[in-house]
Write a protein that holds these residues in place. Structure first.
Motif, PDB file in Angstrom:
ATOM      1  N   ARG A 137      -5.311   1.608  -3.525  1.00 33.84           N
ATOM      2  CA  ARG A 137      -4.909   1.964  -1.575  1.00 33.84           C
ATOM      3  C   ARG A 137      -5.194   1.563  -0.448  1.00 33.84           C
ATOM      4  O   ARG A 137      -5.812   0.479   0.058  1.00 33.84           O
ATOM      5  CB  ARG A 137      -4.462   3.153  -1.534  1.00 33.84           C
ATOM      6  N   LEU A 142      -6.024  -2.372  -0.523  1.00 31.47           N
ATOM      7  CA  LEU A 142      -4.950  -2.835   0.105  1.00 31.47           C
ATOM      8  C   LEU A 142      -5.404  -3.016   1.848  1.00 31.47           C
ATOM      9  O   LEU A 142      -4.585  -3.617   2.684  1.00 31.47           O
ATOM     10  CB  LEU A 142      -3.806  -2.474  -0.148  1.00 31.47           C
ATOM     11  N   SER A 165       1.032  -1.180  -0.345  1.00 26.68           N
ATOM     12  CA  SER A 165       0.082  -0.447   0.081  1.00 26.68           C
ATOM     13  C   SER A 165       0.617   1.372  -0.296  1.00 26.68           C
ATOM     14  O   SER A 165       0.609   2.507  -0.490  1.00 26.68           O
ATOM     15  CB  SER A 165      -0.950   0.150   1.033  1.00 26.68           C
TER      16      SER A 165
END
Length: 224
Positions: free
Chosen positions: A60, A63, A52
């Protein structure tokens, strides 16, 4: 492992936990395999956090969600391995080993992963060291007869709660023009809270040992 040596968890007494553990006990799954799975899930969480670091947007977010699921999955494994072993009679001679080692590995990969997520591996390693120190303080106390000291304020469940909350906040962090601040703060909370936890466990062990000496002196006087 005796019940008095187990971490006190309210979730252990819930109907859903008992139902799941009973169903797992009827399969060929062993407590050690559940403990091993906890390391796999923790590693997934740690890797998701690491990756990330260079991710943006929805990538992101996904993740961070994977990291949260991995951490909570690790905790569920920690819950069910003991329940299967104790309540269902599947304890093994190597159970104590598999009860401890996966936890230390899991803490390290998650906390180091969080440090890598914010570009500060040293902070992650420091948090991992404090997590291991708190576990060492408990294990050392166990070896001296002061068993089952799982007191906080930053024991394993609290560490994972802090990291989980930080990941959830980090998902929404861009709304406040933040990015790494939630994980950075969480790691410092783990470090400082871990140091305090180890100190308090050490103080309780010190008091226990002094009480043992005092009791021994009283017994010697009675038999003199």
């Amino acid at each position: 492992m005796k019940n008095g040596d187990r971490r006190p968890l309210a979730s252990r007494d819930t109907s859903w936990a008992r139902t799941i553990s009973q169903r797992l006990a009827r399969t060929s799954i062993t407590p050690n395999q559940v403990s091993q799975l906890s390391m796999v899930l923790a590693t997934i969480a740690g890797l998701a956090l690491w990756i990330s670091h260079g991710a943006e947007g929805i990538g992101r977010v996904l993740l961070l969600v994977v990291a949260v699921l991995g951490m909570q999955g690790r905790l569920l494994c920690n819950l069910f391995d003991g329940m299967i072993a104790i309540e269902s009679g599947k304890a093994s001679p190597t159970g104590a080993l598999w009860n401890e080692v996966p936890d230390r590995v899991s803490d390290a990969v998650i906390l180091v992963g969080a440090g890598l997520a914010i570009g500060s591996p040293a902070l992650g390693w420091a948090a991992a060291a404090m997590a291991i120190l708190t576990a060492y303080a408990r294990a050392f106390a166990d070896s001296l007869g002061h068993r089952g000291d799982f007191g906080g304020p930053m024991a394993k469940p609290q560490r994972m709660a802090v990291l989980t909350a930080a990941c959830i906040i980090a998902v929404f962090a861009p709304m406040w023009d933040w990015r790494d601040e939630p994980l950075w703060l969480a790691l410092w909370v783990v470090i400082l809270g871990g140091a305090l936890t180890a100190l308090l466990r050490g103080r309780r062990l010190h008091r226990h040992l002094r009480q043992q000496v005092a009791r021994g002196s009283d017994e010697n006087k009675d038999t003199a």
